[in-house]
Motif scaffolding. Structure first.
Motif, PDB file in Angstrom:
ATOM      1  N   ASN A 130      18.974  36.544 -92.629  1.00 25.97           N
ATOM      2  CA  ASN A 130      19.987  35.730 -92.915  1.00 25.97           C
ATOM      3  C   ASN A 130      20.299  34.866 -91.513  1.00 25.97           C
ATOM      4  O   ASN A 130      20.233  35.431 -90.489  1.00 25.97           O
ATOM      5  CB  ASN A 130      21.304  36.450 -93.114  1.00 25.97           C
ATOM      6  N   VAL A 131      20.126  33.764 -91.678  1.00 22.68           N
ATOM      7  CA  VAL A 131      20.407  32.622 -90.307  1.00 22.68           C
ATOM      8  C   VAL A 131      21.757  32.265 -90.245  1.00 22.68           C
ATOM      9  O   VAL A 131      22.230  31.598 -91.149  1.00 22.68           O
ATOM     10  CB  VAL A 131      19.460  31.359 -90.663  1.00 22.68           C
ATOM     11  N   HIS A 132      22.272  32.686 -88.963  1.00 23.00           N
ATOM     12  CA  HIS A 132      23.686  32.458 -88.906  1.00 23.00           C
ATOM     13  C   HIS A 132      23.587  31.194 -87.756  1.00 23.00           C
ATOM     14  O   HIS A 132      23.020  31.365 -86.722  1.00 23.00           O
ATOM     15  CB  HIS A 132      24.414  33.347 -88.247  1.00 23.00           C
ATOM     16  N   THR A 133      24.327  30.067 -87.942  1.00 24.09           N
ATOM     17  CA  THR A 133      24.343  28.867 -86.998  1.00 24.09           C
ATOM     18  C   THR A 133      25.356  29.084 -86.004  1.00 24.09           C
ATOM     19  O   THR A 133      26.329  29.704 -86.232  1.00 24.09           O
ATOM     20  CB  THR A 133      24.435  27.378 -87.846  1.00 24.09           C
ATOM     21  N   ARG A 134      25.139  28.389 -84.994  1.00 27.26           N
ATOM     22  CA  ARG A 134      26.191  28.323 -83.978  1.00 27.26           C
ATOM     23  C   ARG A 134      26.472  26.734 -83.567  1.00 27.26           C
ATOM     24  O   ARG A 134      25.491  26.105 -83.873  1.00 27.26           O
ATOM     25  CB  ARG A 134      25.777  29.052 -82.904  1.00 27.26           C
ATOM     26  N   ALA A 135      27.450  26.527 -82.808  1.00 27.37           N
ATOM     27  CA  ALA A 135      27.722  25.201 -82.497  1.00 27.37           C
ATOM     28  C   ALA A 135      26.576  24.641 -81.650  1.00 27.37           C
ATOM     29  O   ALA A 135      26.053  25.273 -80.653  1.00 27.37           O
ATOM     30  CB  ALA A 135      28.932  25.226 -81.748  1.00 27.37           C
ATOM     31  N   PRO A 136      26.188  23.372 -81.884  1.00 29.04           N
ATOM     32  CA  PRO A 136      25.322  22.838 -80.989  1.00 29.04           C
ATOM     33  C   PRO A 136      25.695  22.548 -79.601  1.00 29.04           C
ATOM     34  O   PRO A 136      26.938  22.652 -79.341  1.00 29.04           O
ATOM     35  CB  PRO A 136      25.082  21.471 -81.505  1.00 29.04           C
ATOM     36  N   GLY A 137      24.777  22.304 -78.781  1.00 29.04           N
ATOM     37  CA  GLY A 137      25.317  22.055 -77.282  1.00 29.04           C
ATOM     38  C   GLY A 137      24.444  22.927 -76.454  1.00 29.04           C
ATOM     39  O   GLY A 137      23.937  23.869 -76.596  1.00 29.04           O
ATOM     40  N   VAL A 138      24.593  22.627 -74.996  1.00 31.04           N
ATOM     41  CA  VAL A 138      23.966  23.380 -74.120  1.00 31.04           C
ATOM     42  C   VAL A 138      24.546  24.536 -73.926  1.00 31.04           C
ATOM     43  O   VAL A 138      25.684  24.491 -73.518  1.00 31.04           O
ATOM     44  CB  VAL A 138      23.664  22.360 -72.757  1.00 31.04           C
ATOM     45  N   GLU A 139      23.885  25.658 -73.810  1.00 30.62           N
ATOM     46  CA  GLU A 139      24.423  26.879 -73.865  1.00 30.62           C
ATOM     47  C   GLU A 139      23.745  27.699 -72.542  1.00 30.62           C
ATOM     48  O   GLU A 139      23.723  28.787 -72.542  1.00 30.62           O
ATOM     49  CB  GLU A 139      24.366  27.880 -74.980  1.00 30.62           C
ATOM     50  N   GLY A 140      23.105  26.904 -71.819  1.00 30.37           N
ATOM     51  CA  GLY A 140      22.328  27.514 -70.601  1.00 30.37           C
ATOM     52  C   GLY A 140      20.771  26.991 -70.913  1.00 30.37           C
ATOM     53  O   GLY A 140      20.475  25.874 -71.607  1.00 30.37           O
TER      54      GLY A 140
END
Length: 156
Positions: A130-140
């Motif tokens: 199951n693919v769970h998405t996360r918010a886009p953006g730079v996380e490191g």
């Protein structure tokens, strides 16, 4: 510029210190892409996060994700497998439509199949996921970028 070595980790198994452990491993492409012919690759495409490939008149839509595994005996954070997972065409379109949407983490999990063999485990290709998405953006940055910076900065 002052250069410092990556921190050492004391191994609870062997008691020795290991310098700069890599915490992200994974193949650069899904296995079907890696084994595709040049003609099949020319009909598809791959970038850092997605892959589309047609083999024998079947088109596969694949997205890269991370499978984090907590490291319970060290302060390194999580170990992660960088993996490729196939999605249905509709789920890939949904993900593509919401790729830059700051609310994309609210998408429901999307069913897919793991598209990589992860050595040293027994067969992992075609495991249900199951693919769970996360918010886009730079996380490191990725550990691969850390290694690249290590090579660049240690060469000077």
């Amino acid at each position: 510029m002052r250069r410092t070595a990556p921190p050492a980790q004391r191994c609870v198994t062997c008691g020795e210190e290991h310098q700069g452990l890599t915490t992200v491993f994974g193949p650069p492409a899904p296995d079907p892409w890696a084994s595709a012919t040049d003609e099949e690759r020319n009909r598809g495409g791959i970038n850092r996060d997605t892959c589309v490939i047609t083999i024998d008149d079947t088109t596969s839509y694949v997205v890269r994700g991370e499978l984090p595994i907590p490291v319970r005996d060290a302060a390194t954070g999580a170990f992660a497998w960088s993996v490729w997972v196939s999605l249905s065409e509709q789920n890939m379109r949904t993900l593509a439509d919401r790729w830059y949407d700051p609310g994309r983490e609210s998408l429901p999990p999307m069913f897919g199949w793991l598209c990589n063999e992860l050595s040293p485990y027994p067969s992992t290709t075609h495991l249900a996921t199951n693919v769970h998405t996360r918010a886009p953006g730079v996380e490191g940055i990725t550990i691969h970028r850390v290694a690249e910076l290590n090579r660049l900065l240690r060469a000077t």
